[in-house]
Design an enzyme around this catalytic site. Structure first.
Site, short mmCIF file in Angstrom:
data_model
loop_
_atom_site.label_atom_id
_atom_site.label_comp_id
_atom_site.label_asym_id
_atom_site.label_seq_id
_atom_site.Cartn_x
_atom_site.Cartn_y
_atom_site.Cartn_z
N ASP A 1 0.83 -1.21 0.00
CA ASP A 1 0.00 0.00 0.00
C ASP A 1 0.86 1.26 0.00
OD1 ASP A 1 -2.30 1.47 0.03
OD2 ASP A 1 -2.75 1.14 2.14
N ASN B 1 -10.54 -2.75 -6.67
CA ASN B 1 -9.63 -1.83 -7.38
C ASN B 1 -10.08 -1.51 -8.81
OD1 ASN B 1 -6.60 -3.03 -5.75
ND2 ASN B 1 -7.84 -1.24 -5.27
C1 FPP Z 1 -1.88 0.14 -3.25
O1 FPP Z 1 -1.41 1.46 -3.28
C2 FPP Z 1 -1.37 -0.56 -4.41
C3 FPP Z 1 -2.14 -1.11 -5.39
C4 FPP Z 1 -3.61 -1.07 -5.38
C5 FPP Z 1 -1.53 -1.79 -6.55
C6 FPP Z 1 -0.29 -2.57 -6.25
C7 FPP Z 1 0.16 -3.18 -7.49
C8 FPP Z 1 1.43 -3.33 -7.86
C9 FPP Z 1 2.59 -2.98 -7.02
C10 FPP Z 1 1.69 -3.93 -9.20
C11 FPP Z 1 1.21 -5.36 -9.28
C12 FPP Z 1 2.00 -6.16 -10.17
C13 FPP Z 1 2.76 -7.21 -9.81
C14 FPP Z 1 3.54 -7.87 -10.83
C15 FPP Z 1 2.85 -7.71 -8.42
P1 FPP Z 1 -2.44 2.63 -3.53
O2 FPP Z 1 -2.46 2.88 -4.98
O3 FPP Z 1 -3.75 2.30 -2.90
O4 FPP Z 1 -1.72 3.81 -2.79
P2 FPP Z 1 -2.41 5.02 -2.01
O5 FPP Z 1 -3.14 4.42 -0.84
O6 FPP Z 1 -1.24 5.83 -1.60
O7 FPP Z 1 -3.31 5.69 -2.99
#
Ligand code: FPP
Length: 236
Positions: free
Chosen positions: A17, A65
């Site tokens: 996250d 998501n």
């Molecule tokens: C949460 O941060 C992250 C996600 C919803 C996506 C995570 C996905 C990846 C790292 C890529 C996946 C691919 C592979 C190959 C594993 P957020 O976007 O909710 O952050 P925020 O809370 O700061 O908005």
């Protein structure tokens, strides 16, 4: 640094996250946070294999998501595609070192080329034993339980045969140990529908680091803290 002679968790689960905030703090589009997030994911996978963790589960994309912008969803899917293509390439070259990879989540609504690669990678690596990496994609804990119950019903399982073990065996994590340690960085203190069945006796570790800044040292800190917890599993 990991403390010496500690009992390592057998299964660590991580909610990746804070990618969006990491990018925003730098005046970058959110998608840049996900790109850096995947680099960190790879580094933490390697580190877990090096220190002897047997199972690691990462929350990459939840059933909720899909509500994000098409651009952001597209970027995350392309990162996943890139990861899968690289795995296929490395498998051909026989470079994947004894790693079993499983994708937890519903395949429904996923792009057919991604589903095909997921199935292939899972089949090719199913019998590897050093480390098991689970990537939760299009995953929701409640959705997983509904999926499992439907599976039992479709198999004609009778009410008396519906046991905790039978349900566990019908989950995406079938035959794997439950997570011992669930880590959520980025200052959020919730499970967000992640492994809700499997988390029954997990230890939780929260910290404020945003996922793109996460390092093996941060993981060491979580593991050290875990090693000092007193797990009683309902006993005394
Ligand atoms: C949460 O941060 C992250 C996600 C919803 C996506 C995570 C996905 C990846 C790292 C890529 C996946 C691919 C592979 C190959 C594993 P957020 O976007 O909710 O952050 P925020 O809370 O700061 O908005």
């Amino acid at each position: 640094m990991l403390e010496e002679n500690i009992i390592l968790p057998q299964h660590i689960a991580i909610i990746m996250d804070g990618n969006g905030r990491w990018a925003k703090n730098r005046g970058l589009p959110r998608t840049e946070g996900h790109k850096k997030g995947v680099e960190v994911f790879r580094q933490i996978c390697r580190y877990c294999a090096d220190i002897g963790i047997q199972y690691v589960t990462f929350y990459a994309f939840s059933t909720e998501n899909w509500k994000r912008s098409a651009q952001e969803v597209g970027t995350i899917m392309n990162l996943l595609r890139g990861f899968l293509e690289e795995l296929e390439e490395r498998e051909k070259e026989n470079e994947i070192e004894n790693t079993a990879i499983r994708f937890l989540g519903s395949r429904e609504g996923m792009a057919p080329d991604i589903v095909q690669m997921m199935d292939l990678v899972e089949a090719q690596t199913a019998n590897k034993t050093k480390i098991h990496i689970n990537v939760a994609v299009n995953y929701g804990g409640r959705d997983e339980i509904v999926h499992a119950v439907r599976k039992l019903a479709a198999a004609g399982v009778s009410p008396a045969e519906i046991t905790e073990q039978a349900l566990s065996d019908a989950l995406y994590t079938a035959k794997q140990p439950d997570p011992d340690l669930i880590i959520r960085p980025s200052g959020e203190y919730r499970l967000s529908n992640f492994l809700i069945w499997q988390a029954a006796y997990a230890e939780f570790y929260f910290d404020d680091i945003l996922w793109p800044d996460y390092t093996p040292d941060d993981l060491d800190r979580a593991i050290n803290a875990y090693a000092h917890r007193n797990r009683r599993f309902g006993g005394v």
